[in-house]
Structures are given as C-alpha cells and as structure tokens.
Scaffold this motif. Structure first.
Motif, PDB file in Angstrom:
ATOM      1  N   ILE A 131      -4.660   2.168  -8.487  1.00 16.14           N
ATOM      2  CA  ILE A 131      -4.375   2.840  -7.220  1.00 16.14           C
ATOM      3  C   ILE A 131      -3.833   1.811  -6.238  1.00 16.14           C
ATOM      4  O   ILE A 131      -4.442   0.763  -6.022  1.00 16.14           O
ATOM      5  CB  ILE A 131      -5.646   3.500  -6.666  1.00 16.14           C
ATOM      6  CG1 ILE A 131      -6.154   4.551  -7.649  1.00 16.14           C
ATOM      7  CG2 ILE A 131      -5.352   4.152  -5.314  1.00 16.14           C
ATOM      8  CD1 ILE A 131      -7.469   5.171  -7.243  1.00 16.14           C
ATOM      9  N   ASN A 132      -2.692   2.157  -5.612  1.00 13.97           N
ATOM     10  CA  ASN A 132      -2.083   1.226  -4.632  1.00 13.97           C
ATOM     11  C   ASN A 132      -1.998  -0.186  -5.193  1.00 13.97           C
ATOM     12  O   ASN A 132      -2.363  -1.169  -4.531  1.00 13.97           O
ATOM     13  CB  ASN A 132      -2.896   1.184  -3.340  1.00 13.97           C
ATOM     14  CG  ASN A 132      -2.637   2.380  -2.463  1.00 13.97           C
ATOM     15  OD1 ASN A 132      -2.145   3.388  -2.927  1.00 13.97           O
ATOM     16  ND2 ASN A 132      -2.974   2.260  -1.198  1.00 13.97           N
ATOM     17  N   THR A 133      -1.524  -0.279  -6.417  1.00 12.72           N
ATOM     18  CA  THR A 133      -1.528  -1.554  -7.127  1.00 12.72           C
ATOM     19  C   THR A 133      -0.122  -1.974  -7.521  1.00 12.72           C
ATOM     20  O   THR A 133       0.666  -1.149  -7.973  1.00 12.72           O
ATOM     21  CB  THR A 133      -2.402  -1.450  -8.389  1.00 12.72           C
ATOM     22  OG1 THR A 133      -3.718  -1.048  -8.019  1.00 12.72           O
ATOM     23  CG2 THR A 133      -2.479  -2.782  -9.113  1.00 12.72           C
ATOM     24  N   CYS A 134       0.151  -3.231  -7.333  1.00 13.47           N
ATOM     25  CA  CYS A 134       1.384  -3.811  -7.856  1.00 13.47           C
ATOM     26  C   CYS A 134       1.067  -4.281  -9.271  1.00 13.47           C
ATOM     27  O   CYS A 134       0.212  -5.153  -9.454  1.00 13.47           O
ATOM     28  CB  CYS A 134       1.851  -4.963  -6.986  1.00 13.47           C
ATOM     29  SG  CYS A 134       3.393  -5.710  -7.523  1.00 13.47           S
ATOM     30  N   VAL A 135       1.715  -3.707 -10.251  1.00 12.81           N
ATOM     31  CA  VAL A 135       1.493  -4.049 -11.652  1.00 12.81           C
ATOM     32  C   VAL A 135       2.761  -4.677 -12.199  1.00 12.81           C
ATOM     33  O   VAL A 135       3.844  -4.106 -12.060  1.00 12.81           O
ATOM     34  CB  VAL A 135       1.128  -2.810 -12.480  1.00 12.81           C
ATOM     35  CG1 VAL A 135       0.862  -3.205 -13.940  1.00 12.81           C
ATOM     36  CG2 VAL A 135      -0.090  -2.102 -11.892  1.00 12.81           C
TER      37      VAL A 135
END
Length: 125
Positions: free
Chosen positions: A30-34
């Motif tokens: 969630i709301n993550t830069c991957v």
C-alpha cells in the motif's frame, strides 16, 4: 512496510522470456514504491524498473525499455516484472526493493527500504 519475496528466476536462451514476481508475504504493497534491481558479478547494482502501487506510475531504465514491463495485481499483493527478448547481458541476480512513500520518483534505496533475497536470471546465447 512489507518484506518482499522474489520468485520466478531461471535459465533461458537469448530471445526468451521470464516473469519475476515480488510478493508481499501475505500483506499488501500500500502506497509503496516497488522496484526491481539487478546485480551481475563484478558490476554495481542497477535499477531496472519501478512502480508506485497507489498511482501505478512506472519508470524503466533505458537498457530494458520496451522489453521489460512492470505491473501489479489488483490486490496490491504482488508486483511482476515481465522480461521479454532477454539478452545475455540481462544475466544477473534480480532483487525486489520496497519503500513506503507518497511517490516513486526516485529509486527506493533509502534507510527505510526493504530488500528481498534475490532470484537468479541467466540468459545464454
């Protein structure tokens, strides 16, 4: 923050395809830069592609643009890297990195980033 787990590596011939998966260990990105990084023996780690799971924004290194595609599943529990037209120079250990952020304008390499153990990709000529 979620510890990522990579899978999907293997050995293919040049021109072939592989799909890597980065999963959220039973949680969600969630709301993550991957991002996907790779490191070949004797070379520095380099960023390959990244995606921000909230907005779906993506970025690709020039070396893979048009051949690799990063995506996420609708549940935000996995991020995939579809690798097509593979070349021997794509051979490397591929790592998934995640960082909770409000954007993904830079690579997630900060102190709060989480890294997976890596998955090997080998491309033979």
């Amino acid at each position: 923050q979620v510890q990522p787990v990579e899978s999907g590596g293997g050995s293919v011939q040049a021109g072939g395809s592989l799909r890597l998966a980065c999963t959220a260990s039973g949680n969600r990105f969630i709301n993550t830069c991957v991002a996907w990084f790779r490191q070949a023996p004797g070379k520095e780690r380099e960023g390959v592609a990244r995606i921000w799971t909230l907005g779906g924004n993506t970025y690709y290194d020039n070396s893979v643009k048009g051949r690799f595609f990063i995506s996420q599943d609708r549940a935000q529990s996995a991020v995939y890297l579809q690798m097509n037209s593979l070349k021997p120079e794509d051979t490397a250990m591929y790592y998934c990195a995640t960082e909770y952020r409000h954007s993904c304008s830079v690579w997630p390499t900060g102190d709060d980033a989480y890294w997976g153990q890596g998955t090997q990709v080998t491309v033979s000529s």
